[in-house]
Design a protein around this motif. Structure first.
Motif, PDB file in Angstrom:
ATOM      1  N   GLN A  34       0.835  -1.193   0.000  1.00  0.00           N
ATOM      2  CA  GLN A  34       0.000   0.000   0.000  1.00  0.00           C
ATOM      3  C   GLN A  34       0.874   1.248   0.000  1.00  0.00           C
ATOM      4  OE1 GLN A  34      -2.740  -0.380   3.333  1.00  0.00           O
ATOM      5  NE2 GLN A  34      -4.267  -1.278   1.966  1.00  0.00           N
ATOM      6  N   ALA A  35       0.298   2.325  -0.476  1.00  0.00           N
ATOM      7  CA  ALA A  35       1.019   3.596  -0.495  1.00  0.00           C
ATOM      8  C   ALA A  35       1.526   3.934   0.908  1.00  0.00           C
ATOM      9  CB  ALA A  35       0.118   4.695  -1.014  1.00  0.00           C
ATOM     10  N   LYS A  88       4.817   5.243  -3.457  1.00  0.00           N
ATOM     11  CA  LYS A  88       3.675   5.919  -4.061  1.00  0.00           C
ATOM     12  C   LYS A  88       3.134   5.069  -5.200  1.00  0.00           C
ATOM     13  CE  LYS A  88       6.013  10.349  -3.281  1.00  0.00           C
ATOM     14  NZ  LYS A  88       6.529  11.587  -3.925  1.00  0.00           N
ATOM     15  N   PRO A  89       1.869   5.232  -5.554  1.00  0.00           N
ATOM     16  CA  PRO A  89       1.334   4.464  -6.692  1.00  0.00           C
ATOM     17  C   PRO A  89       2.154   4.652  -7.958  1.00  0.00           C
ATOM     18  CG  PRO A  89      -0.456   5.443  -5.457  1.00  0.00           C
ATOM     19  CD  PRO A  89       0.817   5.997  -4.864  1.00  0.00           C
ATOM     20  N   SER A 113      -3.169   2.611  -3.831  1.00  0.00           N
ATOM     21  CA  SER A 113      -3.531   3.802  -3.050  1.00  0.00           C
ATOM     22  C   SER A 113      -4.586   3.484  -2.017  1.00  0.00           C
ATOM     23  CB  SER A 113      -4.021   4.896  -3.991  1.00  0.00           C
ATOM     24  OG  SER A 113      -5.111   4.427  -4.749  1.00  0.00           O
TER      25      SER A 113
END
Length: 125
Positions: A13-14, A87-88, A125
């Motif tokens: 996950q972010a 980050k994505p 995200s």
């Protein structure tokens, strides 16, 4: 020549962290300049980080500065990419690359002669 095998890619996950590894085998790994590149879907391969064979030279892409760290363990013939604050937009296939010391060092794809197959990193995200 040197053979490279990446590992450590997964889905996170972010904001999460990952450490990628690149295990080298073959001729005298310690005397290779090493780098990480990545390729996102539909995009060209781009430079991430590079490390001189003696550890004294470092380059990072602006997009990863302060979040990613490249390092090497010559005793175990492995180079690492520690990633934090993912980050994505970091989603990509990450590949390590090697070039014999004295034959070039830089941030271009053409600066490296040997490549691994890559490991997938997916950041949601």
């Amino acid at each position: 020549q040197v053979q490279l095998v990446e590992s450590g890619g997964t889905s996170v996950q972010a904001g999460g962290s990952l450490r990628l590894s690149c295990a080298a085998s073959g001729r005298t790994y310690s005397f290779y300049n090493m780098a990480w590149f990545r390729q996102a879907p539909g995009k060209e391969r781009e430079f991430v980080a590079a490390l001189l064979w003696n550890g004294h030279g470092l380059y990072y892409a602006d997009s990863v500065k302060g979040r990613f760290i490249i390092s090497r363990d010559n005793a175990n013939d492995t180079v690492y990419l520690q990633m934090i604050g993912l980050k994505p937009e970091d989603t990509a296939v990450y590949s390590c690359a090697a070039q014999p010391a004295g034959q070039g060092f830089g941030i271009r794809i053409t600066d490296y002669s040997y490549w691994g197959q890559g490991t997938q990193v997916t950041v949601s995200s």
